[in-house]
Design an enzyme around this catalytic site. Sequence first.
Site, mmCIF file in Angstrom:
data_model
loop_
_atom_site.group_PDB
_atom_site.id
_atom_site.type_symbol
_atom_site.label_atom_id
_atom_site.label_comp_id
_atom_site.label_asym_id
_atom_site.label_seq_id
_atom_site.Cartn_x
_atom_site.Cartn_y
_atom_site.Cartn_z
ATOM 1 N N SER A 1 28.177 55.594 3.036
ATOM 2 C CA SER A 1 27.250 55.921 1.948
ATOM 3 C C SER A 1 25.897 56.368 2.490
ATOM 4 C CB SER A 1 27.062 54.705 1.048
ATOM 5 O OG SER A 1 26.165 55.017 0.002
ATOM 6 N N GLY B 1 14.783 55.171 1.484
ATOM 7 C CA GLY B 1 14.346 54.437 0.299
ATOM 8 C C GLY B 1 15.200 54.699 -0.929
ATOM 9 N N GLY C 1 29.180 51.039 11.336
ATOM 10 C CA GLY C 1 27.988 50.817 12.155
ATOM 11 C C GLY C 1 28.178 51.393 13.549
ATOM 12 N N GLY D 1 28.886 57.243 9.581
ATOM 13 C CA GLY D 1 27.703 57.818 8.936
ATOM 14 C C GLY D 1 26.905 58.663 9.898
ATOM 15 N N ILE E 1 28.727 47.120 8.336
ATOM 16 C CA ILE E 1 27.462 46.591 7.864
ATOM 17 C C ILE E 1 26.528 47.720 7.405
ATOM 18 C CG2 ILE E 1 27.343 44.490 9.257
ATOM 19 C CD1 ILE E 1 25.908 46.084 11.434
ATOM 20 N N ASN E 2 25.507 47.346 6.677
ATOM 21 C CA ASN E 2 24.413 48.271 6.398
ATOM 22 C C ASN E 2 23.512 48.299 7.637
ATOM 23 O OD1 ASN E 2 22.500 49.902 4.950
ATOM 24 N ND2 ASN E 2 23.265 48.978 3.065
ATOM 25 N N CYS F 1 20.585 47.331 1.274
ATOM 26 C CA CYS F 1 19.659 48.331 1.822
ATOM 27 C C CYS F 1 18.367 47.628 2.234
ATOM 28 C CB CYS F 1 19.344 49.412 0.797
ATOM 29 S SG CYS F 1 18.102 50.580 1.396
ATOM 30 N N LYS G 1 26.516 58.613 -1.991
ATOM 31 C CA LYS G 1 25.196 58.022 -1.796
ATOM 32 C C LYS G 1 24.978 57.018 -2.926
ATOM 33 C CE LYS G 1 20.750 57.718 -0.722
ATOM 34 N NZ LYS G 1 20.358 57.057 0.532
ATOM 35 N N ASN H 1 26.214 48.077 -3.128
ATOM 36 C CA ASN H 1 25.230 48.042 -2.052
ATOM 37 C C ASN H 1 24.155 46.991 -2.356
ATOM 38 O OD1 ASN H 1 23.350 48.515 -0.091
ATOM 39 N ND2 ASN H 1 22.833 50.590 -0.746
HETATM 40 C C1 FMN Z 1 19.961 58.234 6.212
HETATM 41 C C2 FMN Z 1 20.807 57.070 5.817
HETATM 42 C C3 FMN Z 1 20.962 56.771 4.466
HETATM 43 C C4 FMN Z 1 21.737 55.696 4.068
HETATM 44 N N1 FMN Z 1 21.896 55.441 2.728
HETATM 45 C C5 FMN Z 1 22.723 54.438 2.327
HETATM 46 C C6 FMN Z 1 22.986 54.226 0.950
HETATM 47 O O1 FMN Z 1 22.511 54.948 0.070
HETATM 48 N N2 FMN Z 1 23.810 53.192 0.609
HETATM 49 C C7 FMN Z 1 24.395 52.384 1.538
HETATM 50 O O2 FMN Z 1 25.142 51.480 1.165
HETATM 51 N N3 FMN Z 1 24.182 52.573 2.854
HETATM 52 C C8 FMN Z 1 23.360 53.591 3.267
HETATM 53 N N4 FMN Z 1 23.168 53.795 4.614
HETATM 54 C C9 FMN Z 1 23.841 52.922 5.590
HETATM 55 C C10 FMN Z 1 25.130 53.553 6.078
HETATM 56 O O3 FMN Z 1 26.059 53.710 5.025
HETATM 57 C C11 FMN Z 1 25.769 52.704 7.197
HETATM 58 O O4 FMN Z 1 26.069 51.439 6.678
HETATM 59 C C12 FMN Z 1 24.866 52.549 8.397
HETATM 60 O O5 FMN Z 1 24.147 53.739 8.640
HETATM 61 C C13 FMN Z 1 25.623 52.170 9.661
HETATM 62 O O6 FMN Z 1 26.622 53.119 9.982
HETATM 63 P P1 FMN Z 1 26.403 54.386 10.969
HETATM 64 O O7 FMN Z 1 25.834 53.889 12.241
HETATM 65 O O8 FMN Z 1 27.779 54.995 11.114
HETATM 66 O O9 FMN Z 1 25.478 55.309 10.259
HETATM 67 C C14 FMN Z 1 22.378 54.875 5.039
HETATM 68 C C15 FMN Z 1 22.222 55.189 6.383
HETATM 69 C C16 FMN Z 1 21.457 56.264 6.795
HETATM 70 C C17 FMN Z 1 21.316 56.575 8.262
#
Ligand code: FMN
Lengths: 266, 300
Positions: free
Chosen positions: B19, B70, B239, B261, B187-188, B126, B43, B123
């Site tokens: 997301s 945000g 993650g 992500g 994880i987030n 965040c 998102k 979610n």
């Molecule tokens: C720019 C950005 C925006 C994100 N927005 C959301 C979001 O809207 N909702 C959510 O649950 N996680 C959000 N995340 C977290 C990602 O979904 C993910 O959990 C986190 O980035 C770890 O995975 P990754 O290292 O593969 O990015 C966001 C991450 C990034 C980098």
Amino acid sequence: MNCINKNAPRILKISKIVNEGLGQKSIFFNETIDSKPGQFIMVYLPGVDEKPMAISYKTRKEFAFTSQAVGKFTKAIEKLKPGDKLGIRGPYGKGFSLKKNACVIAGGVGMSSVSTLIDKLKNPLIIYGARSKNHLIYLKRYKKNNLEIATDDGSSGFKGFNTVLLEKALKEKKIKQVYTCGPEVMMEKVFNICKKNKVECEASLERYMSCGFGVCGKCMVDDQIVCVDGPVFTSKQLLKMPEFGNSARLKSGRKVSLQEYHATPT
Amino acid sequence: MLKTSICGVKLKNPTVLASGILGVTKPSLDRMGREGAGAVTMKSLCHEERSGNNNPTMFNEGEVFLNAVGLPGQGMDSALKDFKRLDDLSVPVIGSIYGYTLKQFGQVTKKIASLNPAMIEVNISCPNIHYGENYDNSPSLAAKVTKICKKNAGKIPVSIKLSPNVYDIKVMAKAVEKAGADAITAINTLTGMSIDADTRKPILKAKTGGISGPALKPVAIKCVYEIYKTVKIPIIGTGGITTGKDAIEMVMAGATLVGVGTACYYRGPSVFKKICKEMETWMKKNKIKNLREIRGIAHK
Ligand SMILES: Cc1cc2nc3c(=O)[nH]c(=O)nc-3n(C[C@H](O)[C@H](O)[C@H](O)COP(=O)(O)O)c2cc1C
């Protein structure tokens, strides 16, 4: 996998500021940048914001971007002095192709997105439109070029749309490739004129961007990511982008008409 | 070889667009499906329109990716018109939602459910907004969110997205499982901050942000490992997953699906195809025919 990427603002001192026209300034840095015409940088003004800007000058010693004071960010840029610091990251995106027998048609500040292209092309025809004589930039820079001007009020050159000059040029001259940047309504007209005349066209689009490197998803035009797939798109790509000339996303991601998009401060 | 299923949803491979990365519009979700993702997550959206933070909202230095976007979003009511339905793309869509109050969590769940996504991800984690309550690190609040979302989701499976910014993620996992969650996304991002010496200021406009990308991988692996040990429901391990080998390691920790992500930034939108190909190469070399054979194997 090797992950030595770095995409954080590089803090640079402004070396020189050139007044280009009404509220339009070019901000120079004594640094080199490895970029192609049509690519852009993210400009960070500490404490204010960070926005995409086209690279408008590039030599072996320096580069610059040209900003027109319209919103909060560009008005703050207008107040800067040589010696002040800005953060720069990039260059980003895909640029223009470099083809022969080209015509570059620009509208307003869109001129700053095609200027380094003009510098690289061999004697292109330049068609440049703006609101009035006072809004025209880079006139000295292009005084030796093949330049045709159109203004809305007729204070310089042809009175009317620059696209009228394009239609005429496509009939009279041997033009094989058109490049364009300016208001999207104008670019859509250019795209349609080129389609009618069976001439290839490339257009540089503008959308709200948070990242510039394909993560935030706000600059999508249909399924194209403007910051990495563009900002320059070919006629073939534009044909499959119905949102081109019609809509854009606000900072929130909500889809609105281009008119509302431009009327909304960011 | 990579075919997987979670909560009854069938996927051509276990990679899932996480997301917040590119999933703002329907055509972009569709595109990431075509780029090879087994499923795609939207998102996160809430009950109202939000512009999010001013720039700089993200940057990268080496293996660290820091963001504080945000949670901008068009708001659920606008999204209902924009997306129309979520069951007509080439891959399953996971709808991601949140609210500030429990009531809002319930309301937005009901609305997203009307678009018929394959799953709903909640979610609560965040690190870049103030929800009003600490849903991310209170087991009892997380359980309440789970219950109200489950109640409003109908038959659609619900996954709760957990935060690494907690003392003990096992307690959180147990609480949401007990409250009826069908899956856990972990994880987030991990909270972090960066200061630029030249400007003497935090780089992010919001000052603090969340770390993602390769630097987050060991944190995510550990969290998934602990959650797998604690609960029976499946895990979407997310993650720092950037390569096929990363994905295999995440499955060995216990993940059923693997969220991707920030790797879209490191390796471009075609990252899903690349990760899948690398997973297959590894599996062939190690004579593994199905991911089931190695899921949670690191626990043995
Ligand atoms: C720019 C950005 C925006 C994100 N927005 C959301 C979001 O809207 N909702 C959510 O649950 N996680 C959000 N995340 C977290 C990602 O979904 C993910 O959990 C986190 O980035 C770890 O995975 P990754 O290292 O593969 O990015 C966001 C991450 C990034 C980098």
